[in-house]
Scaffold this active site. Structure first.
Site, mmCIF file in Angstrom:
data_model
loop_
_atom_site.group_PDB
_atom_site.id
_atom_site.type_symbol
_atom_site.label_atom_id
_atom_site.label_comp_id
_atom_site.label_asym_id
_atom_site.label_seq_id
_atom_site.Cartn_x
_atom_site.Cartn_y
_atom_site.Cartn_z
ATOM 1 N N LYS A 76 0.734 -0.932 0.228
ATOM 2 C CA LYS A 76 -0.014 0.085 0.240
ATOM 3 C C LYS A 76 0.732 1.644 -0.591
ATOM 4 C CE LYS A 76 -3.910 -1.999 2.253
ATOM 5 N NZ LYS A 76 -4.479 -2.050 3.858
ATOM 6 N N TYR A 107 -12.220 -3.515 -3.950
ATOM 7 C CA TYR A 107 -12.705 -3.614 -3.001
ATOM 8 C C TYR A 107 -14.366 -3.802 -2.529
ATOM 9 C CZ TYR A 107 -8.334 -2.374 -0.679
ATOM 10 O OH TYR A 107 -7.149 -2.116 -0.043
ATOM 11 N N ASN A 117 -2.116 -0.049 6.713
ATOM 12 C CA ASN A 117 -0.985 -1.597 7.936
ATOM 13 C C ASN A 117 -0.547 -1.749 6.273
ATOM 14 O OD1 ASN A 117 -3.077 -2.529 5.543
ATOM 15 N ND2 ASN A 117 -4.165 -3.995 7.256
ATOM 16 N N HIS A 125 -1.795 -5.633 1.218
ATOM 17 C CA HIS A 125 -2.931 -6.480 1.389
ATOM 18 C C HIS A 125 -3.162 -7.573 0.921
ATOM 19 C CE1 HIS A 125 -7.139 -7.885 -0.199
ATOM 20 N NE2 HIS A 125 -6.480 -8.472 -1.266
ATOM 21 N N GLU A 136 -8.723 -10.866 -8.069
ATOM 22 C CA GLU A 136 -7.534 -9.727 -7.375
ATOM 23 C C GLU A 136 -6.688 -9.442 -8.803
ATOM 24 O OE1 GLU A 136 -6.662 -9.875 -3.800
ATOM 25 O OE2 GLU A 136 -8.636 -9.274 -2.870
#
Length: 149
Positions: free
Chosen positions: A18, A58, A125, A128, A139
């Site tokens: 990310k 998402y 975080n 993913h 994905e």
């Protein structure tokens, strides 16, 4: 990367580094953890995520209170998308990544060693990781449309 085919007899997963991981210069360390575990990185892409990619990625979170801030965060900088191959790779990469909340993630995991809570209103975080082989397949098609199975 055009023409890359995934072997239907092997397992693959998708991991995203990310914007916070990219911005902090952790891409190499994160990918090294994947390789040190014995998994192979078979496709890699550095990108600025589009709204369409994130809406598709998402989709299960659309309408939730955190959705818009999550999309905004994911568009705040570059990301790195990786297709990873290996035996039980979905399970293994999720184990390497650690708990969603970086403050609670165990030491030795990516989030446990490199992540922290910035009290920003949404979780930053670092990574993913797909949560199932079905999610991984979906994905991978979003981030690597040129790859066929």
């Amino acid at each position: 990367m055009s023409g890359l085919k995934l072997d239907p007899n092997k397992e693959y997963t998708l991991m995203l580094v990310k914007p916070d991981g990219y911005h902090r210069g952790l891409v190499g360390k994160i990918l090294a953890r994947i390789e040190q575990k014995g998994y192979a990185i078979v496709a890699l892409r550095v990108a600025e995520a589009t709204d369409d990619e994130l809406q598709d990625h998402y989709e299960e979170h659309r309408g939730k209170h955190f959705f818009e801030s999550m999309v905004d965060f994911m568009q705040s900088g570059k990301i790195v998308a990786a297709v990873i191959e290996g035996t039980r790779v979905v399970e293994g990469v999720r184990s390497l990544v650690g708990s969603t909340n970086p403050t609670e993630a165990a030491p030795g995991t990516i989030r446990g060693d490199f992540g922290r809570d910035y009290d920003s209103g949404h979780i930053q975080n670092l990574v993913h990781a797909a949560d199932s082989t079905a999610s991984a397949a979906r994905e991978i098609k979003i981030w690597f449309p040129e790859i066929s199975e």
